[in-house]
Design an enzyme around this catalytic site. Sequence first.
Site, PDB file in Angstrom:
ATOM      1  CG  ASN A 131     -28.955  81.991  -6.355  1.00 36.12           C
ATOM      2  OD1 ASN A 131     -29.661  81.425  -5.532  1.00 36.12           O
ATOM      3  ND2 ASN A 131     -29.054  83.298  -6.606  1.00 36.12           N
ATOM      4  CG  ASP A 182     -27.031  95.831  -2.797  1.00 30.41           C
ATOM      5  OD1 ASP A 182     -27.874  95.608  -1.903  1.00 30.41           O
ATOM      6  OD2 ASP A 182     -25.883  95.349  -2.769  1.00 30.41           O
ATOM      7  CG  PHE A 197     -28.403  86.427   5.466  1.00 32.54           C
ATOM      8  CD1 PHE A 197     -29.467  87.173   5.952  1.00 32.54           C
ATOM      9  CD2 PHE A 197     -28.161  85.175   6.011  1.00 32.54           C
ATOM     10  CE1 PHE A 197     -30.276  86.682   6.966  1.00 32.54           C
ATOM     11  CE2 PHE A 197     -28.957  84.672   7.025  1.00 32.54           C
ATOM     12  CZ  PHE A 197     -30.027  85.425   7.507  1.00 32.54           C
ATOM     13  CE  LYS A 238     -20.500  90.887   0.320  1.00 30.41           C
ATOM     14  NZ  LYS A 238     -20.850  89.541  -0.031  1.00 30.41           N
ATOM     15  CG  ASP A 269     -24.127  89.510  -7.200  1.00 31.68           C
ATOM     16  OD1 ASP A 269     -24.869  90.043  -6.356  1.00 31.68           O
ATOM     17  OD2 ASP A 269     -23.236  88.678  -6.919  1.00 31.68           O
TER      18      ASP A 269
HETATM   19  O1  C5P Z   1     -24.561  89.379  -2.802  1.00 33.12           O
HETATM   20  P1  C5P Z   1     -24.025  90.014  -1.560  1.00 33.12           P
HETATM   21  O2  C5P Z   1     -23.008  89.214  -0.859  1.00 33.12           O
HETATM   22  O3  C5P Z   1     -23.677  91.454  -1.742  1.00 33.12           O
HETATM   23  O4  C5P Z   1     -25.301  89.977  -0.550  1.00 33.12           O
HETATM   24  C1  C5P Z   1     -25.214  90.536   0.717  1.00 33.12           C
HETATM   25  C2  C5P Z   1     -26.584  90.959   1.162  1.00 33.12           C
HETATM   26  O5  C5P Z   1     -27.147  91.882   0.236  1.00 33.12           O
HETATM   27  C3  C5P Z   1     -27.635  89.867   1.311  1.00 33.12           C
HETATM   28  O6  C5P Z   1     -28.395  90.182   2.450  1.00 33.12           O
HETATM   29  C4  C5P Z   1     -28.488  89.985   0.055  1.00 33.12           C
HETATM   30  O7  C5P Z   1     -29.836  89.596   0.294  1.00 33.12           O
HETATM   31  C5  C5P Z   1     -28.408  91.466  -0.226  1.00 33.12           C
HETATM   32  N1  C5P Z   1     -28.487  91.799  -1.657  1.00 33.12           N
HETATM   33  C6  C5P Z   1     -29.545  92.525  -2.136  1.00 33.12           C
HETATM   34  N2  C5P Z   1     -29.593  92.875  -3.461  1.00 33.12           N
HETATM   35  C7  C5P Z   1     -28.616  92.517  -4.303  1.00 33.12           C
HETATM   36  C8  C5P Z   1     -27.521  91.752  -3.852  1.00 33.12           C
HETATM   37  C9  C5P Z   1     -27.489  91.401  -2.516  1.00 33.12           C
HETATM   38  O8  C5P Z   1     -30.456  92.847  -1.350  1.00 33.12           O
HETATM   39  N3  C5P Z   1     -28.685  92.869  -5.586  1.00 33.12           N
END
Ligand code: C5P
Length: 402
Positions: A209, A306, A323, A337, A279
């Site tokens: 990304n 995650d 974030f 979230k 993701d």
């Molecule tokens: O992608 P998403 O909106 O769920 O991301 C929200 C938060 O979760 C961000 O702080 C991102 O760094 C974290 N995150 C993560 N591992 C993932 C997806 C997101 O730590 N696989």
Amino acid sequence: MLNGRRILVGITGGIAAYKSAELVRLLIKSGADIRVVMTAGGLEFITPLTMQALSGNPVHTTLLDTDAEAGMGHIELAKWADLIVVAPASADFIARLSAGMASDLLTTLCLATEATVAIAPAMNQAMWKNSRTQRNIAALGQDANVCVWGPGNGAQACGDVGLGRMLEPEQLCSCIAQYFSDGPLCGKTVVITAGPTREAIDPVRYVSNHSSGKMGYALAVAAREAGASVELISGPVALPVPNGVKFTSVSSAVEMLDAADSAADQQCDIFIAAAAVADYRPEDVPRQKIKKNQEKMVVELIKNPDIVASIASRKNKPFTVGFAAETQNVVAYAEGKLQKKNLDMIVANDVSDQRIGFNSENNAVTVLWEGGSETFSLQSKSLLAGNIVELIVSNMGCMHEK
Ligand code: C5P
């Protein structure tokens, strides 16, 4: 910031010794009290007269010093120093330090001191890479009162390019300032994920990304300036590694999770997930490059772990900050979230706005936590990082008072 700090600067043999003059000049300008010790090798590269003029004190070069009280200058100096900084630290000096030798004044007082000894390695890239040097550095890493600053990457005096350059005087000054910092995060460890992840499709292609890593890197600097010891776990970005920060480079989400887990297994008081983690990742990654002999191609993706949710589900979870980059319903999605991932705080921003978010220098966010929120208007990511760190400090305080 360094007013009255007693810093002993050790200079060993290396072409980077000429930069030690600038280091001493900067430290004196910051109010530090400086004594300089030079090894025989160091004397080959820069004169003691220069260092005496800059430090305002006589330079020490010999172990047995008839001018010192009871002839034991090394003990006096070892007790005097609040911090010893050896810059440049040659491969030979590092080997002698790691072996606990006392073969000249500098190694002897490093052995005799109770102060921290910080070394700034400087040598040819092949010497730095050599397994013997790496073994010595790893052994020094086990010592509670030794820290290693650098080396940096880049062009070397001999024409080589690679790791082995001494950190610049300004960078060393900022490491020293951080060492003496009594900021609100002093004694705390902050782990930050930053940048994008890359998910391999085959050995030459990947899914990723547009994350630039700027927000995460700015947070690393802000946390370090607040006195924290910082580990930055970063996906591939085009940014220089901030000074005085432990840096772990990763590529995929799975690698980022491994690095985050091992950081949290050691010490982690605050975890900030600023990374834009992919993701999904391709389920099957062939060992060979995929040939373009089909008109259509389907890549099956599976969900990545995650990372922030996994850290936040730990028994002794750190203060965890996430974030949320959204293109609509920004605050509502972020609130969801915060709950779902068991976070203590979430920073929400609208990435549909071209002026902010991914790749931009500036950002505008709303920070949410249980029972509160604060909105920050458009500002530089580095200013914003300082504000977010301040908010974390005040929220952690409230949590502890509860
Ligand atoms: O992608 P998403 O909106 O769920 O991301 C929200 C938060 O979760 C961000 O702080 C991102 O760094 C974290 N995150 C993560 N591992 C993932 C997806 C997101 O730590 N696989």
